[in-house]
Enzyme design. Structure first.
Site, PDB file in Angstrom:
ATOM      1  N   PRO A 132       0.853  15.265   4.576  1.00  0.00           N
ATOM      2  CA  PRO A 132       0.695  16.385   3.891  1.00  0.00           C
ATOM      3  C   PRO A 132      -0.412  15.086   2.953  1.00  0.00           C
ATOM      4  O   PRO A 132      -0.907  14.791   2.872  1.00  0.00           O
ATOM      5  CB  PRO A 132       1.088  16.924   2.602  1.00  0.00           C
ATOM      6  CG  PRO A 132       2.691  15.398   2.412  1.00  0.00           C
ATOM      7  CD  PRO A 132       2.429  15.194   3.803  1.00  0.00           C
ATOM      8  N   ASN A 133      -1.971  16.306   3.774  1.00  0.00           N
ATOM      9  CA  ASN A 133      -3.363  16.106   2.207  1.00  0.00           C
ATOM     10  C   ASN A 133      -3.538  15.237   3.716  1.00  0.00           C
ATOM     11  O   ASN A 133      -5.096  14.357   2.950  1.00  0.00           O
ATOM     12  CB  ASN A 133      -2.452  15.344   1.215  1.00  0.00           C
ATOM     13  CG  ASN A 133      -2.372  16.272  -0.424  1.00  0.00           C
ATOM     14  OD1 ASN A 133      -2.592  17.669   0.058  1.00  0.00           O
ATOM     15  ND2 ASN A 133      -1.558  15.978  -0.615  1.00  0.00           N
ATOM     16  N   ARG A 140     -11.294  12.587   0.212  1.00  0.00           N
ATOM     17  CA  ARG A 140     -10.483  12.624  -0.185  1.00  0.00           C
ATOM     18  C   ARG A 140      -9.822  11.052  -0.864  1.00  0.00           C
ATOM     19  O   ARG A 140      -9.413  10.271   0.142  1.00  0.00           O
ATOM     20  CB  ARG A 140      -8.751  12.803   0.304  1.00  0.00           C
ATOM     21  CG  ARG A 140      -7.046  12.725  -0.418  1.00  0.00           C
ATOM     22  CD  ARG A 140      -6.127  12.441   1.199  1.00  0.00           C
ATOM     23  NE  ARG A 140      -4.601  12.203  -0.106  1.00  0.00           N
ATOM     24  CZ  ARG A 140      -3.393  11.376   0.178  1.00  0.00           C
ATOM     25  NH1 ARG A 140      -3.813  11.973   1.574  1.00  0.00           N
ATOM     26  NH2 ARG A 140      -2.963  11.562  -0.970  1.00  0.00           N
ATOM     27  N   TYR A 190      -8.734   5.255  -0.002  1.00  0.00           N
ATOM     28  CA  TYR A 190      -8.408   6.133   1.563  1.00  0.00           C
ATOM     29  C   TYR A 190      -9.719   6.220   2.226  1.00  0.00           C
ATOM     30  O   TYR A 190      -9.133   5.674   3.474  1.00  0.00           O
ATOM     31  CB  TYR A 190      -7.809   7.141   1.875  1.00  0.00           C
ATOM     32  CG  TYR A 190      -6.721   7.282   0.365  1.00  0.00           C
ATOM     33  CD1 TYR A 190      -5.544   7.348   1.317  1.00  0.00           C
ATOM     34  CD2 TYR A 190      -5.882   7.911  -0.127  1.00  0.00           C
ATOM     35  CE1 TYR A 190      -3.936   7.252   0.522  1.00  0.00           C
ATOM     36  CE2 TYR A 190      -5.673   8.666  -0.908  1.00  0.00           C
ATOM     37  CZ  TYR A 190      -4.299   8.500  -0.365  1.00  0.00           C
ATOM     38  OH  TYR A 190      -3.268   8.128  -1.602  1.00  0.00           O
ATOM     39  N   ASN A 215       2.574   8.583   9.603  1.00  0.00           N
ATOM     40  CA  ASN A 215       2.549   8.421   8.210  1.00  0.00           C
ATOM     41  C   ASN A 215       2.620   9.735   7.154  1.00  0.00           C
ATOM     42  O   ASN A 215       1.934  10.357   7.064  1.00  0.00           O
ATOM     43  CB  ASN A 215       0.505   8.218   7.263  1.00  0.00           C
ATOM     44  CG  ASN A 215       0.642   8.284   6.663  1.00  0.00           C
ATOM     45  OD1 ASN A 215       1.161   8.182   5.009  1.00  0.00           O
ATOM     46  ND2 ASN A 215      -1.015   7.816   6.575  1.00  0.00           N
ATOM     47  N   ALA A 233       2.816  11.744   0.944  1.00  0.00           N
ATOM     48  CA  ALA A 233       4.003  12.150  -0.753  1.00  0.00           C
ATOM     49  C   ALA A 233       5.305  12.041  -0.235  1.00  0.00           C
ATOM     50  O   ALA A 233       6.228  11.553  -1.098  1.00  0.00           O
ATOM     51  CB  ALA A 233       3.504  12.663  -0.891  1.00  0.00           C
ATOM     52  N   GLU A 238       6.814   2.923   9.850  1.00  0.00           N
ATOM     53  CA  GLU A 238       5.600   4.241   8.865  1.00  0.00           C
ATOM     54  C   GLU A 238       4.802   3.983   8.465  1.00  0.00           C
ATOM     55  O   GLU A 238       4.509   2.205   8.554  1.00  0.00           O
ATOM     56  CB  GLU A 238       6.576   3.554   7.599  1.00  0.00           C
ATOM     57  CG  GLU A 238       6.645   4.286   6.559  1.00  0.00           C
ATOM     58  CD  GLU A 238       7.172   3.556   5.119  1.00  0.00           C
ATOM     59  OE1 GLU A 238       8.335   3.601   5.010  1.00  0.00           O
ATOM     60  OE2 GLU A 238       6.814   3.871   3.915  1.00  0.00           O
ATOM     61  N   HIS A 279       1.012   3.237   6.383  1.00  0.00           N
ATOM     62  CA  HIS A 279       0.443   3.908   5.139  1.00  0.00           C
ATOM     63  C   HIS A 279      -1.495   3.379   5.409  1.00  0.00           C
ATOM     64  O   HIS A 279      -1.722   2.410   5.276  1.00  0.00           O
ATOM     65  CB  HIS A 279       0.991   3.089   3.799  1.00  0.00           C
ATOM     66  CG  HIS A 279       2.133   4.191   3.311  1.00  0.00           C
ATOM     67  ND1 HIS A 279       2.634   5.592   3.284  1.00  0.00           N
ATOM     68  CD2 HIS A 279       3.729   3.454   3.714  1.00  0.00           C
ATOM     69  CE1 HIS A 279       3.374   5.536   3.748  1.00  0.00           C
ATOM     70  NE2 HIS A 279       4.035   4.747   3.447  1.00  0.00           N
ATOM     71  N   ARG A 308       0.883   0.239  -6.142  1.00  0.00           N
ATOM     72  CA  ARG A 308      -0.123   1.537  -6.774  1.00  0.00           C
ATOM     73  C   ARG A 308       0.830   2.021  -8.070  1.00  0.00           C
ATOM     74  O   ARG A 308       1.533   1.223  -8.408  1.00  0.00           O
ATOM     75  CB  ARG A 308      -0.706   1.955  -5.970  1.00  0.00           C
ATOM     76  CG  ARG A 308      -1.516   1.821  -4.824  1.00  0.00           C
ATOM     77  CD  ARG A 308      -1.632   3.178  -4.037  1.00  0.00           C
ATOM     78  NE  ARG A 308      -2.555   4.631  -4.652  1.00  0.00           N
ATOM     79  CZ  ARG A 308      -2.738   5.727  -3.757  1.00  0.00           C
ATOM     80  NH1 ARG A 308      -1.942   5.570  -2.528  1.00  0.00           N
ATOM     81  NH2 ARG A 308      -3.025   6.665  -3.944  1.00  0.00           N
TER      82      ARG A 308
HETATM   83  C1  DQA Z   1       0.136   7.463   1.633  1.00  0.00           C
HETATM   84  C2  DQA Z   1       0.236   6.859   0.540  1.00  0.00           C
HETATM   85  C3  DQA Z   1       1.155   7.483  -0.181  1.00  0.00           C
HETATM   86  O1  DQA Z   1       1.939   7.655  -1.572  1.00  0.00           O
HETATM   87  C4  DQA Z   1       0.429   9.178  -0.551  1.00  0.00           C
HETATM   88  O2  DQA Z   1       0.679  10.204  -1.050  1.00  0.00           O
HETATM   89  C5  DQA Z   1      -0.353   9.894   1.034  1.00  0.00           C
HETATM   90  C6  DQA Z   1      -1.061   8.565   1.794  1.00  0.00           C
HETATM   91  C7  DQA Z   1      -1.442   6.430   2.490  1.00  0.00           C
HETATM   92  O3  DQA Z   1      -0.909   6.694   3.740  1.00  0.00           O
HETATM   93  O4  DQA Z   1      -1.453   5.380   2.031  1.00  0.00           O
HETATM   94  O5  DQA Z   1      -0.469  10.885   0.769  1.00  0.00           O
HETATM   95  O6  DQA Z   1       0.320   7.719   2.838  1.00  0.00           O
END
Ligand code: DQA
Length: 147
Positions: A13-14, A21, A26, A77, A80, A101, A103, A110
């Protein structure tokens, strides 16, 4: 020796909003650019490449199920969902291939709620904190472990 030659990239998501964003966290690179880097790394190592971005937990779980016995490695990725989704963790646990995994940021550096990953215990390894470069690094990490 595995017979499948596909590397699957999943973005949660997102991540479709990358580029605009919270760019101070990011970066300004778009998801398409990150995915392009991953695809290039996979194809130059001789693998096929598939990608899905979804804001929906169930859709991501369905994609992990569909990857079983078909895909050699999953790079994900989870956004959240990293911190909340036991359902995605269970789906990944049922996938026998290599799992990374990924990120962009370093969640351990964080907010407190980001410091726990429910995904980490079921993956081969994690790449975090290297921004866009992580997409290429994560694919390269899988190609060394497939087989
Ligand atoms: C993320 C880190 C997560 O905590 C966050 O909710 C994201 C992006 C990252 O790529 O740094 O949506 O996965």
């Amino acid at each position: 020796m595995t017979t499948t030659t596909i590397i699957l990239l999943l973005n949660g998501p997102n991540l479709n909003l990358l580029g605009t964003r919270e760019p101070e966290i990011y970066g300004t690179d778009t998801l398409a650019e990150c995915v392009g880097d991953a695809e290039e790394a996979a194809r130059s190592a001789g693998f096929e490449f598939e990608h899905l971005q979804s804001n929906h937990e169930g859709e991501l779980i369905d994609a992990i199920h569909a990857a079983r016995d078909r895909v050699a490695a999953i790079v994900m990725n989870p956004g959240a969902f990293t911190h909340t989704s036991y359902a995605i963790a269970d789906a990944l646990a049922a996938f026998d291939g290599v799992k990374v995994e990924l990120h962009l940021s370093n969640p351990s550096a964080r907010e407190a709620w980001r410091r726990n990953s429910v995904i980490a215990p079921v993956v081969t390894g994690t790449i975090a904190g290297f921004g866009r470069a992580g997409y290429r690094l994560a694919v390269e990490a899988t190609t060394g472990r497939i087989g």
